[in-house]
Enzyme design. Structure first.
Site, PDB file in Angstrom:
ATOM      1  N   GLY A  87       0.800  -1.220   0.000  1.00  0.00           N
ATOM      2  CA  GLY A  87       0.000   0.000   0.000  1.00  0.00           C
ATOM      3  C   GLY A  87       0.829   1.265   0.000  1.00  0.00           C
ATOM      4  O   GLY A  87       1.935   1.314  -0.522  1.00  0.00           O
ATOM      5  N   GLU A 116      -0.504   4.151  -1.233  1.00  0.00           N
ATOM      6  CA  GLU A 116      -0.948   5.041  -2.306  1.00  0.00           C
ATOM      7  C   GLU A 116      -1.636   6.295  -1.792  1.00  0.00           C
ATOM      8  O   GLU A 116      -1.776   7.274  -2.537  1.00  0.00           O
ATOM      9  CB  GLU A 116      -1.892   4.294  -3.258  1.00  0.00           C
ATOM     10  CG  GLU A 116      -1.224   3.254  -4.139  1.00  0.00           C
ATOM     11  CD  GLU A 116      -1.249   1.867  -3.528  1.00  0.00           C
ATOM     12  OE1 GLU A 116      -1.046   0.899  -4.262  1.00  0.00           O
ATOM     13  OE2 GLU A 116      -1.463   1.758  -2.298  1.00  0.00           O
ATOM     14  N   TYR A 150       7.252  -3.176  -8.273  1.00  0.00           N
ATOM     15  CA  TYR A 150       6.631  -2.666  -9.492  1.00  0.00           C
ATOM     16  C   TYR A 150       7.660  -2.103 -10.469  1.00  0.00           C
ATOM     17  O   TYR A 150       7.509  -2.203 -11.673  1.00  0.00           O
ATOM     18  CB  TYR A 150       5.666  -1.520  -9.130  1.00  0.00           C
ATOM     19  CG  TYR A 150       4.261  -1.904  -8.755  1.00  0.00           C
ATOM     20  CD1 TYR A 150       3.950  -3.159  -8.257  1.00  0.00           C
ATOM     21  CD2 TYR A 150       3.232  -0.975  -8.889  1.00  0.00           C
ATOM     22  CE1 TYR A 150       2.660  -3.478  -7.898  1.00  0.00           C
ATOM     23  CE2 TYR A 150       1.932  -1.281  -8.535  1.00  0.00           C
ATOM     24  CZ  TYR A 150       1.646  -2.540  -8.033  1.00  0.00           C
ATOM     25  OH  TYR A 150       0.360  -2.842  -7.687  1.00  0.00           O
ATOM     26  N   HIS A 152       2.379  -7.768 -12.715  1.00  0.00           N
ATOM     27  CA  HIS A 152       1.192  -7.068 -12.222  1.00  0.00           C
ATOM     28  C   HIS A 152       0.515  -6.395 -13.403  1.00  0.00           C
ATOM     29  O   HIS A 152       1.124  -5.607 -14.126  1.00  0.00           O
ATOM     30  CB  HIS A 152       1.604  -6.014 -11.180  1.00  0.00           C
ATOM     31  CG  HIS A 152       0.545  -4.995 -10.896  1.00  0.00           C
ATOM     32  ND1 HIS A 152      -0.289  -5.072  -9.807  1.00  0.00           N
ATOM     33  CD2 HIS A 152       0.195  -3.859 -11.567  1.00  0.00           C
ATOM     34  CE1 HIS A 152      -1.110  -4.039  -9.815  1.00  0.00           C
ATOM     35  NE2 HIS A 152      -0.841  -3.284 -10.872  1.00  0.00           N
ATOM     36  N   HIS A 156      -3.691 -10.731 -11.310  1.00  0.00           N
ATOM     37  CA  HIS A 156      -4.826  -9.799 -11.347  1.00  0.00           C
ATOM     38  C   HIS A 156      -5.567  -9.891 -12.682  1.00  0.00           C
ATOM     39  O   HIS A 156      -6.122  -8.898 -13.162  1.00  0.00           O
ATOM     40  CB  HIS A 156      -4.382  -8.349 -11.113  1.00  0.00           C
ATOM     41  CG  HIS A 156      -3.439  -8.153  -9.978  1.00  0.00           C
ATOM     42  ND1 HIS A 156      -3.548  -8.829  -8.785  1.00  0.00           N
ATOM     43  CD2 HIS A 156      -2.340  -7.342  -9.852  1.00  0.00           C
ATOM     44  CE1 HIS A 156      -2.574  -8.444  -7.969  1.00  0.00           C
ATOM     45  NE2 HIS A 156      -1.828  -7.555  -8.584  1.00  0.00           N
ATOM     46  N   ASP A 162      -3.238 -11.726  -2.963  1.00  0.00           N
ATOM     47  CA  ASP A 162      -2.755 -10.351  -2.841  1.00  0.00           C
ATOM     48  C   ASP A 162      -2.822  -9.929  -1.374  1.00  0.00           C
ATOM     49  O   ASP A 162      -3.039  -8.751  -1.063  1.00  0.00           O
ATOM     50  CB  ASP A 162      -3.558  -9.401  -3.714  1.00  0.00           C
ATOM     51  CG  ASP A 162      -2.766  -8.171  -4.158  1.00  0.00           C
ATOM     52  OD1 ASP A 162      -1.531  -8.175  -3.996  1.00  0.00           O
ATOM     53  OD2 ASP A 162      -3.383  -7.211  -4.650  1.00  0.00           O
ATOM     54  N   SER A 208      -2.729  -3.520  -0.626  1.00  0.00           N
ATOM     55  CA  SER A 208      -3.824  -2.560  -0.581  1.00  0.00           C
ATOM     56  C   SER A 208      -4.770  -2.824  -1.739  1.00  0.00           C
ATOM     57  O   SER A 208      -4.355  -3.242  -2.824  1.00  0.00           O
ATOM     58  CB  SER A 208      -3.283  -1.128  -0.649  1.00  0.00           C
ATOM     59  OG  SER A 208      -2.631  -0.904  -1.886  1.00  0.00           O
TER      60      SER A 208
END
Length: 388
Positions: free
Chosen positions: A67, A69, A129, A194, A223, A284, A288
């Protein structure tokens, strides 16, 4: 500890009928009818009216939190031992995520080792990421070869406003390094991708595959049920022989906005002709679950849970009417084979004694055994994490 599980129906994940399971020294010693012991101190577990299944594998977990964000206060907490075991999960693969700055590879590895010390099995992907990939040694290949618990790289973000927008050449180089590291270390060397909300998210992967000799099975996009257009691509990707990882954690808003529930997605994939062995689910967990407005501003933030995997299996079996032994595969033998976790994912002599006993009528967790140690009994955690 020597354990004898009696009177349960074995899903190995194949349906083997009612048999007993004998474990010792952290391994499965025998699976047979009416096992009897004499002269050996043994604890017996009665699994009457229960399924005995392999421990679930959660292959995408933000074990040290994720998380952020919405600023520092939105950094999600680390996972606890009982978050894992109470979910029927015995093996996790840790990942970083959006934040590769305050969540570092050292942090991820330390949590991986801690979970192993506490009693479950934990592995990790190297990177986050962003690209260039932030590794431990400075090289994806070296991380895979030299660090036992690192089994691949990821989650590398593509088609997402939070990604580094990698080029085909950059992603090809990452894939090559992971593949070589896997070959030289005997690991899968998987590239965990991702997928964000951009249109045609797999285009970059198709261009890579067209211009290189790296096989499609070196990649595990995740995802793939997050919206209708990604899921449409997922069907095509599966029919081409690619692996498909579906995320089980969700919030009602995601479903309202077009996310395909993981259980429904699996039914559709099978109906479209994708082979069951190509499909996995992951939670996951501790990641978040951000909801953004049209301007890209964060509106809401929830946290993923490992327990969502078993919820998916329940929905698959009870609502989508998939045979229980097939439903179990998506979180046991399938991820074990794709990630090359050789002693995981099956109930078989010589394999790790990672075993979950589920009540037949509800598929709720009754007992969880990790490497021969009872962690959950009668639905209650009897072993807790160091600070729980």
């Amino acid at each position: 500890m020597v354990l004898l599980i009696k009177n349960g129906v074995i899903l190995s994940p194949d349906h083997e009928g009612q048999k007993d399971v004998l474990t010792a020294g952290g391994n499965i010693e025998a699976i047979d009818e009416n096992i009897k012991l004499s002269g050996i101190e043994c604890e017996t577990i009665d699994a009457k009216d229960c399924y005995v299944v392999p421990g679930l594998i959660d292959s995408h977990v933000h074990i040290c939190g994720g998380g952020g964000e919405g600023g520092y206060k939105t950094r999600t907490p680390e996972i606890t031992l009982t978050d894992i075991t109470m979910a029927g999960v015995t093996t996790v693969v840790g990942v970083l995520g959006t934040d590769g700055t305050t969540r570092t590879m050292s942090n991820l590895l330390a949590k991986t080792y801690a979970l192993n010390e506490e009693g479950v099995t934990a592995y990790a992907y190297t990177g986050s990421y962003q690209i260039p990939v932030r590794t431990v040694t400075g090289s994806i290949t070296d991380d895979l070869i030299l660090i036992e618990k690192i089994i691949g790289t990821g989650e590398i973000a593509v088609s997402d406003h939070r990604s580094s927008v990698p080029t085909v050449e950059e992603l090809s180089r990452i894939a090559s390094e992971a593949r070589i590291g896997g070959m030289l270390s005997g690991k899968a060397g998987i590239i965990n991708l991702h997928l964000g909300d951009d249109r045609r998210p797999l285009d970059i992967l198709y261009r890579l595959l067209e211009n290189s000799s790296i096989p499609i099975t070196q990649f595990l996009p995740t995802h793939m049920n997050r919206n209708k257009w990604i899921f449409k691509d997922a069907v095509e990707f599966g029919l081409k022989g690619g692996y498909i990882d579906l995320t089980t954690s969700t919030v009602p808003k995601f479903i309202e906005d077009g996310e395909v529930s993981s259980s429904k997605a699996i039914r559709i994939l099978l109906e479209e002709g994708v082979h069951l062995n190509q499909i996995t689910v992951s939670s996951d967990g501790q990641g978040s679950l951000p909801v953004f407005d049209e301007a890209g501003k964060l509106k809401e933030l929830k946290v993923g849970k490992s327990s969502s995997i078993l919820e998916c299996i329940r929905e698959l079996h009870f609502d989508e009417k998939l045979e229980i032994e097939k439903a179990i595969r998506i979180a046991t033998s399938n991820p074990a084979e794709i990630l090359r976790l050789r002693s995981k994912g099956r109930l078989k002599a010589g394999y790790d004694a990672d075993i979950v006993i589920l009540k037949k009528e509800s598929l709720e967790v009754d007992t969880v055994i990790c490497k021969g140690r009872i962690m959950v009994r009668s639905g209650r955690a009897i072993v807790k994490g160091t600070f729980e």
